[in-house]
Enzyme design. Structure first.
Site, PDB file in Angstrom:
ATOM      1  N   TYR A 146       9.616  -2.905   3.896  1.00  0.00           N
ATOM      2  CA  TYR A 146       9.186  -2.205   2.680  1.00  0.00           C
ATOM      3  C   TYR A 146       7.685  -1.980   2.747  1.00  0.00           C
ATOM      4  O   TYR A 146       6.916  -2.906   3.011  1.00  0.00           O
ATOM      5  CB  TYR A 146       9.534  -3.035   1.448  1.00  0.00           C
ATOM      6  CG  TYR A 146       9.077  -2.424   0.147  1.00  0.00           C
ATOM      7  CD1 TYR A 146       9.668  -1.273  -0.356  1.00  0.00           C
ATOM      8  CD2 TYR A 146       8.043  -3.006  -0.581  1.00  0.00           C
ATOM      9  CE1 TYR A 146       9.256  -0.710  -1.554  1.00  0.00           C
ATOM     10  CE2 TYR A 146       7.618  -2.462  -1.791  1.00  0.00           C
ATOM     11  CZ  TYR A 146       8.230  -1.313  -2.268  1.00  0.00           C
ATOM     12  OH  TYR A 146       7.803  -0.757  -3.450  1.00  0.00           O
ATOM     13  N   ASP A 241       1.650  -3.162   8.791  1.00  0.00           N
ATOM     14  CA  ASP A 241       1.595  -3.399   7.353  1.00  0.00           C
ATOM     15  C   ASP A 241       1.507  -4.908   7.140  1.00  0.00           C
ATOM     16  O   ASP A 241       2.513  -5.617   7.157  1.00  0.00           O
ATOM     17  CB  ASP A 241       2.845  -2.818   6.688  1.00  0.00           C
ATOM     18  CG  ASP A 241       2.882  -3.067   5.181  1.00  0.00           C
ATOM     19  OD1 ASP A 241       2.049  -3.847   4.682  1.00  0.00           O
ATOM     20  OD2 ASP A 241       3.771  -2.501   4.518  1.00  0.00           O
ATOM     21  N   LYS A 269      -2.822  -7.450  -2.137  1.00  0.00           N
ATOM     22  CA  LYS A 269      -3.547  -8.162  -3.188  1.00  0.00           C
ATOM     23  C   LYS A 269      -4.125  -9.508  -2.779  1.00  0.00           C
ATOM     24  O   LYS A 269      -4.945 -10.057  -3.515  1.00  0.00           O
ATOM     25  CB  LYS A 269      -2.646  -8.330  -4.407  1.00  0.00           C
ATOM     26  CG  LYS A 269      -1.272  -8.886  -4.093  1.00  0.00           C
ATOM     27  CD  LYS A 269      -0.289  -8.654  -5.244  1.00  0.00           C
ATOM     28  CE  LYS A 269       1.130  -9.042  -4.855  1.00  0.00           C
ATOM     29  NZ  LYS A 269       1.719  -8.111  -3.851  1.00  0.00           N
TER      30      LYS A 269
END
Length: 430
Positions: A146, A241, A269
């Site tokens: 994802y 990623d 984050k």
């Protein structure tokens, strides 16, 4: 195992009045495990507390970034100090430079980077950059990975492995999906076939170097080596990623763990200690294609937000301390060995894996290698029973059989023993 939490049920019903689905991100709705979500009032250290004051040992950690634990004193102090100076300026601040210098120092594959406001924005921008740099349109992603909810990435494999992709979400035009090739994860044969067919048409390959969104799947080193070699041979940009793995599986992320150098890397984050932030960066030659240096446009008023930058700096001061990741890894290993032993004691098919402070748990007798293994071999219904049993005993896991789990520095061995004891009790009832 009663699973009755009346206050949470009322709060969920109240939320549904004006929040779509009652949640602001789908997995929070507990659709994968049933029941109603826990509404969190506050958190500190390794614990979250619901609106009734019930405490839960937390292994979600806001989906990864709370590596120091919740509300770490030094991070909170940094945020308070930053807030007193102002919340947002839409102009450069010295803290942005400090964070960029720090990340480039820690991650040698990055010469230049650009801050964003989320991991989704970072991956979307990295793909646009790769397309602009190469002048090509097609991209490769992998089943079960994802990368946020941008259109090109909400795509599944077509009817054949090397056919054009099909949208997995309404609202994604087929014309967008046709540029995305979706392959099985950790499959060198499929990867090689893809490059033989499309190699000179591909702008980039994007993947989670350690998957965390089909639970945790660690690919083989040979898979990463083949991927790096094929991308280099065909002039394809390799994007790691590391929104989930960056600074979580080790200080240098998954790329340091495998010894592979990607062309671009995306972060989320964790670089803001949990505040909304992301980043993408990599080779100077590629990054200089981004405006204002080049013709690939990317912008964001909140990018490099001063609260996130100063919180991130306070966090990195702790992460770069001697022995931080060694201590974190030992705790993770202690926990998963304890969980495995408890499952074996009661004859429950159960497997675990871990790297650094990230770990996976599977109700199966063999660790999966890709999304098909996770979907076909793992018992999601048994996980749902386990999840609610653990929740009743004060342990909060991700409310989905398809999500990784996370350790923090704030977890004590007493917390881990409590978790193992709870698991032993729940396993006995499965």
């Amino acid at each position: 195992m009663t699973h009755i939490r009346p206050t949470n049920e009322k709060l969920f019903n109240d939320a549904k009045r004006h929040i779509a689905g009652g949640v602001n991100s789908p997995v929070r709705a507990f659709a994968g495990v049933g029941g109603v979500p826990v509404f969190v009032q506050r958190a500190k250290g390794a614990y979250i507390y619901d609106t009734e004051g019930h405490a839960y040992i937390d292994y979600v950690g806001s989906w990864g970034p709370m590596i120091l634990g919740h509300a770490h004193d030094k991070v909170i102090d940094a945020v308070k100090a930053a807030a007193e100076d102002g919340l947002s300026f839409g102009a450069p601040t010295p803290s942005e430079t400090t964070m960029a210098d720090l990340i480039c120092q820690i991650v040698p594959s990055i010469d230049l980077l650009r801050m964003t406001s989320s991991g989704t924005e970072a991956t979307m921008s990295a793909i646009r950059l790769a397309r602009g740099y190469t002048g090509r349109d097609k991209i490769v992603k992998f089943e079960g990975c994802y990368h946020g909810h941008s259109d090109s990435l909400l795509v599944k494999a077509g009817s054949g492995m090397l056919d054009i992709g099909e949208p997995t979400s309404k609202g994604v035009p087929a014309d967008f999906a046709k540029h995305t090739v979706t392959l099985p994860y950790n499959d060198i044969e499929a990867l090689t076939a893809c490059f033989e067919k499309f190699g000179d048409e591909l702008a980039c390959v994007i993947l989670e170097p350690i998957a965390g969104n089909m639970n945790m799947v660690i690919p083989s080193h040979e898979f990463h080596q083949a991927l790096r070699r094929l991308c280099t041979e065909h002039g394809v940009v390799l994007i790691f990623d590391e929104v989930m793995t960056g600074f979580r599986v080790g200080l240098g992320g998954a790329q340091a763990h495998f010894g592979i150098t990607p062309d671009l890397t995306t972060f989320g984050k964790i670089i803001g200690a949990g505040l909304p932030v992301g980043a993408f960066g990599g080779q100077r030659e590629i990054m200089e294609c981004i405006a204002p240096l080049g013709g690939v446009y990317q912008a964001g008023t909140l990018s490099g937000n001063p609260l996130a930058m100063r919180a991130g700096k306070a966090m990195f001061d702790e992460l770069t301390g001697e022995g931080f990741y060694e201590s974190l890894s030992k705790k993770t290993d202690y926990l998963i060995k304890g969980l495995k032993a408890a499952a074996d004691k009661h004859g429950v098919p159960f497997e675990t894996c871990a790297v650094g402070g990230m770990f996976g748990i599977f109700f199966t007798d063999q660790l999966p290698k890709n999304f098909n293994d996770v979907a076909s071999r793992c018992d999601a219904k048994k996980f749902a029973k386990f999840f609610h049993g653990m929740l009743d005993l004060g342990v909060y896991l991700a409310p989905s059989a398809f999500e990784a789990a996370f350790m923090s520095a704030a977890h004590t061995y007493e917390d881990l023993d409590k978790t193992i004891e709870a698991a032993d009790q729940v396993f006995s009832q499965l």
